[in-house]
Write a protein that holds these residues in place. Structure first.
Motif, PDB file in Angstrom:
ATOM      1  N   ALA A 290       0.749  -1.187   0.195  1.00 48.49           N
ATOM      2  CA  ALA A 290      -0.044  -0.210   0.061  1.00 48.49           C
ATOM      3  C   ALA A 290       0.819   1.177   0.031  1.00 48.49           C
ATOM      4  N   GLN A 291       2.089   1.294   0.691  1.00 44.20           N
ATOM      5  CA  GLN A 291       2.933   2.242   0.911  1.00 44.20           C
ATOM      6  C   GLN A 291       3.790   2.490  -0.267  1.00 44.20           C
ATOM      7  N   GLN A 292       4.202   1.340  -1.120  1.00 39.81           N
ATOM      8  CA  GLN A 292       4.829   1.431  -2.326  1.00 39.81           C
ATOM      9  C   GLN A 292       4.205   0.693  -3.381  1.00 39.81           C
ATOM     10  N   PRO A 293       3.213   1.235  -3.984  1.00 40.03           N
ATOM     11  CA  PRO A 293       2.651   0.600  -5.220  1.00 40.03           C
ATOM     12  C   PRO A 293       3.331   0.435  -6.409  1.00 40.03           C
ATOM     13  N   ASP A 294       4.255   1.059  -6.649  1.00 39.82           N
ATOM     14  CA  ASP A 294       4.794   1.213  -8.027  1.00 39.82           C
ATOM     15  C   ASP A 294       6.208   0.315  -8.168  1.00 39.82           C
ATOM     16  N   SER A 295       6.371  -0.505  -9.297  1.00 38.39           N
ATOM     17  CA  SER A 295       7.597  -1.238  -9.461  1.00 38.39           C
ATOM     18  C   SER A 295       7.997  -0.961 -10.771  1.00 38.39           C
ATOM     19  N   ILE A 296       9.468  -1.108 -10.937  1.00 34.71           N
ATOM     20  CA  ILE A 296      10.275  -0.975 -12.204  1.00 34.71           C
ATOM     21  C   ILE A 296      10.991  -2.095 -12.197  1.00 34.71           C
ATOM     22  N   ILE A 297      11.152  -2.650 -13.743  1.00 32.07           N
ATOM     23  CA  ILE A 297      11.996  -3.833 -14.062  1.00 32.07           C
ATOM     24  C   ILE A 297      13.018  -3.405 -15.131  1.00 32.07           C
ATOM     25  N   PHE A 298      14.214  -3.537 -14.780  1.00 28.91           N
ATOM     26  CA  PHE A 298      15.563  -2.815 -15.627  1.00 28.91           C
ATOM     27  C   PHE A 298      15.478  -4.064 -16.564  1.00 28.91           C
ATOM     28  N   LYS A 299      16.180  -3.396 -17.763  1.00 28.59           N
ATOM     29  CA  LYS A 299      16.619  -4.238 -18.920  1.00 28.59           C
ATOM     30  C   LYS A 299      17.677  -5.480 -18.602  1.00 28.59           C
ATOM     31  N   ASN A 300      18.479  -5.179 -17.643  1.00 29.58           N
ATOM     32  CA  ASN A 300      19.316  -6.012 -16.898  1.00 29.58           C
ATOM     33  C   ASN A 300      18.732  -7.141 -16.010  1.00 29.58           C
ATOM     34  N   GLY A 301      17.532  -7.002 -15.783  1.00 29.81           N
ATOM     35  CA  GLY A 301      16.802  -8.049 -14.802  1.00 29.81           C
ATOM     36  C   GLY A 301      16.505  -7.620 -13.617  1.00 29.81           C
ATOM     37  N   ASN A 302      17.237  -6.504 -13.009  1.00 31.56           N
ATOM     38  CA  ASN A 302      17.056  -5.913 -11.817  1.00 31.56           C
ATOM     39  C   ASN A 302      15.609  -5.425 -11.678  1.00 31.56           C
ATOM     40  N   TYR A 303      15.257  -5.146 -10.473  1.00 33.73           N
ATOM     41  CA  TYR A 303      14.007  -4.454 -10.303  1.00 33.73           C
ATOM     42  C   TYR A 303      14.080  -3.512  -9.018  1.00 33.73           C
ATOM     43  N   ILE A 304      13.009  -2.519  -8.793  1.00 31.49           N
ATOM     44  CA  ILE A 304      12.971  -1.448  -7.735  1.00 31.49           C
ATOM     45  C   ILE A 304      11.511  -1.241  -7.392  1.00 31.49           C
ATOM     46  N   VAL A 305      11.271  -1.302  -6.209  1.00 33.04           N
ATOM     47  CA  VAL A 305       9.873  -0.958  -5.694  1.00 33.04           C
ATOM     48  C   VAL A 305       9.694   0.310  -4.830  1.00 33.04           C
ATOM     49  N   GLY A 306       8.794   1.161  -5.224  1.00 38.04           N
ATOM     50  CA  GLY A 306       8.793   2.403  -4.403  1.00 38.04           C
ATOM     51  C   GLY A 306       7.730   3.056  -5.037  1.00 38.04           C
ATOM     52  N   GLU A 307       7.798   4.636  -5.216  1.00 41.09           N
ATOM     53  CA  GLU A 307       6.452   5.480  -5.638  1.00 41.09           C
ATOM     54  C   GLU A 307       7.240   6.391  -6.670  1.00 41.09           C
ATOM     55  N   VAL A 308       6.680   5.902  -7.982  1.00 36.27           N
ATOM     56  CA  VAL A 308       7.417   6.740  -8.932  1.00 36.27           C
ATOM     57  C   VAL A 308       6.800   8.285  -8.909  1.00 36.27           C
ATOM     58  N   LYS A 309       7.992   9.216  -9.052  1.00 31.59           N
ATOM     59  CA  LYS A 309       7.472  10.839  -8.695  1.00 31.59           C
ATOM     60  C   LYS A 309       7.386  11.271 -10.266  1.00 31.59           C
ATOM     61  N   SER A 310       8.076  11.133 -10.977  1.00 29.84           N
ATOM     62  CA  SER A 310       8.094  11.858 -12.288  1.00 29.84           C
ATOM     63  C   SER A 310       8.892  11.244 -13.384  1.00 29.84           C
ATOM     64  N   MET A 311       8.906  11.742 -14.619  1.00 25.51           N
ATOM     65  CA  MET A 311       9.789  11.338 -15.692  1.00 25.51           C
ATOM     66  C   MET A 311       9.636  12.642 -16.443  1.00 25.51           C
ATOM     67  N   ASP A 312      10.899  13.204 -16.725  1.00 24.18           N
ATOM     68  CA  ASP A 312      11.116  14.563 -17.475  1.00 24.18           C
ATOM     69  C   ASP A 312      12.569  14.235 -18.028  1.00 24.18           C
ATOM     70  N   ARG A 313      12.849  14.774 -19.453  1.00 24.85           N
ATOM     71  CA  ARG A 313      13.986  14.940 -19.776  1.00 24.85           C
ATOM     72  C   ARG A 313      14.676  13.346 -19.927  1.00 24.85           C
ATOM     73  N   ASN A 314      13.945  12.424 -20.029  1.00 20.14           N
ATOM     74  CA  ASN A 314      14.547  10.905 -20.331  1.00 20.14           C
ATOM     75  C   ASN A 314      15.125  10.350 -18.647  1.00 20.14           C
ATOM     76  N   ILE A 315      14.478  11.260 -17.738  1.00 18.59           N
ATOM     77  CA  ILE A 315      15.015  10.749 -16.445  1.00 18.59           C
ATOM     78  C   ILE A 315      13.766  10.440 -15.428  1.00 18.59           C
ATOM     79  N   LEU A 316      13.816   9.274 -14.952  1.00 16.95           N
ATOM     80  CA  LEU A 316      12.595   9.045 -14.026  1.00 16.95           C
ATOM     81  C   LEU A 316      12.955   8.988 -12.634  1.00 16.95           C
ATOM     82  N   LYS A 317      12.167   9.469 -11.823  1.00 24.73           N
ATOM     83  CA  LYS A 317      12.750   9.480 -10.349  1.00 24.73           C
ATOM     84  C   LYS A 317      11.563   8.841  -9.498  1.00 24.73           C
ATOM     85  N   ILE A 318      12.255   7.968  -8.777  1.00 30.09           N
ATOM     86  CA  ILE A 318      11.415   6.975  -7.899  1.00 30.09           C
ATOM     87  C   ILE A 318      11.854   7.216  -6.329  1.00 30.09           C
ATOM     88  N   GLU A 319      10.789   7.091  -5.194  1.00 24.84           N
ATOM     89  CA  GLU A 319      11.014   7.396  -3.971  1.00 24.84           C
ATOM     90  C   GLU A 319      11.007   5.945  -3.360  1.00 24.84           C
TER      91      GLU A 319
END
Length: 339
Positions: free
Chosen positions: A20-49
């Motif tokens: 509930a606190q960390q609803p967003d998840s990202i899987i990288f092309k190298n197979g790693n992943y991160i879970v948190g809260e995505v804040k923004s994506m601008d100028r090809n850079i995504l920020k996640i808390e």
């Protein structure tokens, strides 16, 4: 048995709270992943808390394989279309936007040029930067100070930008040199990256004997290229120009001008970004007169949202006030911070 059941319930509750606190998840092309809260994506850079880091993580957009969110975003596409909604990956390397109108839109990841978390309210859609420069020499007690700043707000269908710049130079036995300029610009976004604009600006400049120049623009613009690596656009319209001079040798002026402008912004060059713009003002009620404003900024990003900047501004007027220079330029070096 009761202890085991209680332990299972507590474990299940902990997992539910975590997701509930960390609803967003990202899987990288190298197979790693991160879970948190995505804040923004601008100028090809995504920020996640995340809960396990004091600072937001920054990730290159083209290094992401899959993205799953419950966060509610303002999303801008390269086509100029804008949506509010969540976004999730599909099985065929596509993304699906689930809009607030209940529509699902499938897109390629490269089509997204901007995302911003609008669950956080007004302040999440505000951006700002300010930088300062100074030069001091013993000879003639020379002192020069400069500042460039801007603040803006972006919504689903409109954007408001304000900026203010200052240059002041003093030295012994020489008149003070001072130049200020500022502007306020409103854009309303239409389909296919068209936008009407309204802008008001002011300038003071001792080099050109300008006590005040006030201009107000009304026009139309379009982004020709709009990606998560760069944008390039044009605008055109009419400008009302009022000028008040510090010396009595030139009468005050009021006139109508046309304007034609272009702006290019490159921001996916590692930590380097380039912004250049040119605006030309041919006279309508003052036949034969024309003015131009050119601006070039190069910015290098440092940790913790600090940056260093090199800037150059050139103004030209083929019919200036009597005794004034036709052109004036500013070369700015500064250290700043952006939000």
């Amino acid at each position: 048995m009761k202890k085991s059941l209680l332990l299972f319930v507590l474990l299940l509750s902990g997992i539910s709270v975590l997701f509930a606190q960390q609803p967003d998840s990202i899987i990288f092309k190298n197979g790693n992943y991160i879970v948190g809260e995505v804040k923004s994506m601008d100028r090809n850079i995504l920020k996640i808390e995340t809960d396990y880091s004091d600072d937001d993580f920054t990730i290159e957009w083209d290094g992401i394989k899959e993205l799953y969110t419950k966060t509610y975003f303002l999303i801008t596409l390269s086509s100029g279309d804008r949506y509010n909604g969540t976004i999730n990956s599909t099985g065929d390397e596509k993304l699906v936007i689930h809009t607030d109108e209940g529509v699902e839109i499938e897109i390629d990841p490269d089509e997204i040029v901007f995302m911003d978390d609008i669950n956080q309210g007004f302040w999440s859609q505000v951006y700002a930067s300010v930088d300062f420069g100074w030069d001091i020499t013993k000879a003639n007690n020379f002192r020069q100070y400069s500042m460039r700043s801007n603040v803006g707000y972006i919504a689903k269908r409109w954007q408001l930008d304000a900026d203010y710049n200052l240059l002041k130079t003093t030295q012994d036995d020489v008149d003070e040199i001072k130049r200020t300029d500022g502007s306020l610009t409103y854009k309303y976004f239409l389909p296919h990256d068209w936008y009407p604009l309204i802008s008001a600006s002011h300038t003071t400049n001792t080099e050109q004997q300008l006590d005040l120049r006030f201009s107000s623009k009304l026009g139309m613009g379009k982004y020709i290229i709009h990606t998560n690596r760069l944008y390039w656009g044009f605008s055109a319209g009419a400008n009302y120009n009022m000028e008040r001079y510090t010396e009595a040798v030139s009468p005050d002026r009021e006139s109508w001008e046309g304007f034609l402008g272009s702006e290019l912004n490159l921001f996916n060059i590692g930590d380097l970004s380039l912004l250049t713009s040119l605006a030309v003002y041919p006279g309508i009620t003052e036949s034969g007169r024309w003015r131009s404003d050119f601006k070039f900024d190069m910015k290098y990003d440092l940790p913790l949202d600090f940056y260093v900047k090199l800037g150059y501004t050139l103004n030209y007027d083929n019919q200036p006030a009597v005794g004034s220079s036709k052109n004036d330029y500013v070369f700015h070096t500064g250290f700043g911070w952006e939000w």
